[in-house]
Design a protein around this motif. Sequence first.
Motif, PDB file in Angstrom:
ATOM      1  N   SER A 176       8.174  78.262  33.732  1.00  0.00           N
ATOM      2  CA  SER A 176       8.477  77.276  32.709  1.00  0.00           C
ATOM      3  C   SER A 176       8.165  75.873  33.211  1.00  0.00           C
ATOM      4  N   ALA A 177       7.975  74.971  32.283  1.00  0.00           N
ATOM      5  CA  ALA A 177       7.541  73.622  32.631  1.00  0.00           C
ATOM      6  C   ALA A 177       8.665  72.774  33.226  1.00  0.00           C
ATOM      7  N   PHE A 178       9.673  72.490  32.442  1.00  0.00           N
ATOM      8  CA  PHE A 178      10.743  71.574  32.856  1.00  0.00           C
ATOM      9  C   PHE A 178      12.104  72.148  32.490  1.00  0.00           C
ATOM     10  N   ASN A 188      14.399  71.308  30.575  1.00  0.00           N
ATOM     11  CA  ASN A 188      14.867  70.509  29.438  1.00  0.00           C
ATOM     12  C   ASN A 188      15.295  71.456  28.315  1.00  0.00           C
ATOM     13  N   SER A 189      15.824  70.912  27.257  1.00  0.00           N
ATOM     14  CA  SER A 189      16.370  71.759  26.186  1.00  0.00           C
ATOM     15  C   SER A 189      15.315  72.660  25.559  1.00  0.00           C
ATOM     16  N   GLU A 190      14.115  72.176  25.400  1.00  0.00           N
ATOM     17  CA  GLU A 190      13.047  72.981  24.796  1.00  0.00           C
ATOM     18  C   GLU A 190      12.750  74.219  25.630  1.00  0.00           C
ATOM     19  N   CYS A 191      12.568  74.034  26.915  1.00  0.00           N
ATOM     20  CA  CYS A 191      12.222  75.150  27.792  1.00  0.00           C
ATOM     21  C   CYS A 191      13.409  76.097  27.995  1.00  0.00           C
ATOM     22  N   ILE A 192      14.596  75.542  28.149  1.00  0.00           N
ATOM     23  CA  ILE A 192      15.782  76.375  28.335  1.00  0.00           C
ATOM     24  C   ILE A 192      16.039  77.220  27.091  1.00  0.00           C
ATOM     25  N   ARG A 193      15.836  76.643  25.924  1.00  0.00           N
ATOM     26  CA  ARG A 193      15.989  77.382  24.671  1.00  0.00           C
ATOM     27  C   ARG A 193      15.019  78.565  24.637  1.00  0.00           C
ATOM     28  N   ALA A 194      13.796  78.369  25.102  1.00  0.00           N
ATOM     29  CA  ALA A 194      12.804  79.449  25.119  1.00  0.00           C
ATOM     30  C   ALA A 194      13.226  80.566  26.063  1.00  0.00           C
ATOM     31  N   ILE A 195      13.678  80.204  27.239  1.00  0.00           N
ATOM     32  CA  ILE A 195      14.105  81.198  28.224  1.00  0.00           C
ATOM     33  C   ILE A 195      15.302  81.985  27.696  1.00  0.00           C
ATOM     34  N   ASN A 196      16.281  81.286  27.144  1.00  0.00           N
ATOM     35  CA  ASN A 196      17.462  81.954  26.596  1.00  0.00           C
ATOM     36  C   ASN A 196      17.094  82.906  25.467  1.00  0.00           C
ATOM     37  N   ALA A 197      16.153  82.502  24.626  1.00  0.00           N
ATOM     38  CA  ALA A 197      15.743  83.355  23.509  1.00  0.00           C
ATOM     39  C   ALA A 197      15.082  84.632  24.011  1.00  0.00           C
ATOM     40  N   VAL A 198      14.229  84.527  25.020  1.00  0.00           N
ATOM     41  CA  VAL A 198      13.593  85.713  25.596  1.00  0.00           C
ATOM     42  C   VAL A 198      14.660  86.636  26.179  1.00  0.00           C
ATOM     43  N   LYS A 199      15.573  86.075  26.949  1.00  0.00           N
ATOM     44  CA  LYS A 199      16.628  86.886  27.575  1.00  0.00           C
ATOM     45  C   LYS A 199      17.500  87.557  26.514  1.00  0.00           C
ATOM     46  N   GLN A 259      18.933  92.838  23.731  1.00  0.00           N
ATOM     47  CA  GLN A 259      19.099  93.714  22.572  1.00  0.00           C
ATOM     48  C   GLN A 259      18.626  95.132  22.876  1.00  0.00           C
ATOM     49  N   VAL A 260      17.709  95.244  23.838  1.00  0.00           N
ATOM     50  CA  VAL A 260      17.159  96.545  24.203  1.00  0.00           C
ATOM     51  C   VAL A 260      17.791  97.063  25.492  1.00  0.00           C
ATOM     52  N   ASP A 261      17.915  96.203  26.495  1.00  0.00           N
ATOM     53  CA  ASP A 261      18.459  96.613  27.795  1.00  0.00           C
ATOM     54  C   ASP A 261      19.066  95.397  28.490  1.00  0.00           C
ATOM     55  N   SER A 262      20.367  95.376  28.604  1.00  0.00           N
ATOM     56  CA  SER A 262      21.060  94.219  29.187  1.00  0.00           C
ATOM     57  C   SER A 262      20.904  94.126  30.704  1.00  0.00           C
ATOM     58  N   GLU A 263      20.300  95.114  31.322  1.00  0.00           N
ATOM     59  CA  GLU A 263      20.140  95.101  32.775  1.00  0.00           C
ATOM     60  C   GLU A 263      18.837  94.468  33.249  1.00  0.00           C
ATOM     61  N   ILE A 264      17.983  94.050  32.344  1.00  0.00           N
ATOM     62  CA  ILE A 264      16.730  93.408  32.734  1.00  0.00           C
ATOM     63  C   ILE A 264      17.038  91.988  33.200  1.00  0.00           C
ATOM     64  N   ASP A 265      16.495  91.634  34.355  1.00  0.00           N
ATOM     65  CA  ASP A 265      16.701  90.305  34.936  1.00  0.00           C
ATOM     66  C   ASP A 265      15.476  89.427  34.730  1.00  0.00           C
ATOM     67  N   ILE A 266      15.735  88.129  34.567  1.00  0.00           N
ATOM     68  CA  ILE A 266      14.657  87.135  34.503  1.00  0.00           C
ATOM     69  C   ILE A 266      14.698  86.313  35.780  1.00  0.00           C
ATOM     70  N   PHE A 267      13.557  86.165  36.404  1.00  0.00           N
ATOM     71  CA  PHE A 267      13.415  85.321  37.586  1.00  0.00           C
ATOM     72  C   PHE A 267      12.567  84.123  37.176  1.00  0.00           C
ATOM     73  N   LEU A 268      13.104  82.956  37.389  1.00  0.00           N
ATOM     74  CA  LEU A 268      12.553  81.736  36.808  1.00  0.00           C
ATOM     75  C   LEU A 268      11.982  80.803  37.866  1.00  0.00           C
ATOM     76  N   THR A 269      10.873  80.179  37.523  1.00  0.00           N
ATOM     77  CA  THR A 269      10.271  79.132  38.347  1.00  0.00           C
ATOM     78  C   THR A 269       9.949  77.940  37.456  1.00  0.00           C
ATOM     79  N   TRP A 270      10.339  76.755  37.903  1.00  0.00           N
ATOM     80  CA  TRP A 270      10.018  75.512  37.187  1.00  0.00           C
ATOM     81  C   TRP A 270       8.760  74.898  37.785  1.00  0.00           C
TER      82      TRP A 270
END
Length: 116
Positions: free
Chosen positions: A63-65, A67-78, A83-94
Amino acid sequence: QWDTYYMAAAYPNVAFVHTAGYLTRSNMAQVFPKLYQTRYLTGIAMAWYIKANNLPKKVGFVSAFPNSECIRAINAVKLGMEQVDSEIDIFLTWLYTWGDARLEDIAVRRLARYYG
């Protein structure tokens, strides 16, 4: 957005619209589409793909920064993935930039190396 901001100051009798910005003037508006909805659906699709192909429950996200725009995108993906599998993890890099192909390549390689 700064270009639009300065142009709005230079031409006060002209209306300006900027997509995804936060700056405004009396003759300048901002709009932002609800991209988080498509990100949510992307999360669902990714989780189903991971599940259907018995892949590791790990997703890298560049992700870029922070900020609210990018965090909103990450949260939406997660949320979509959950909804399908709550055990999937996201590893993030700014990246701290909106576009740098070299940094994007480095970030993807690091995520793959450290998190598989």
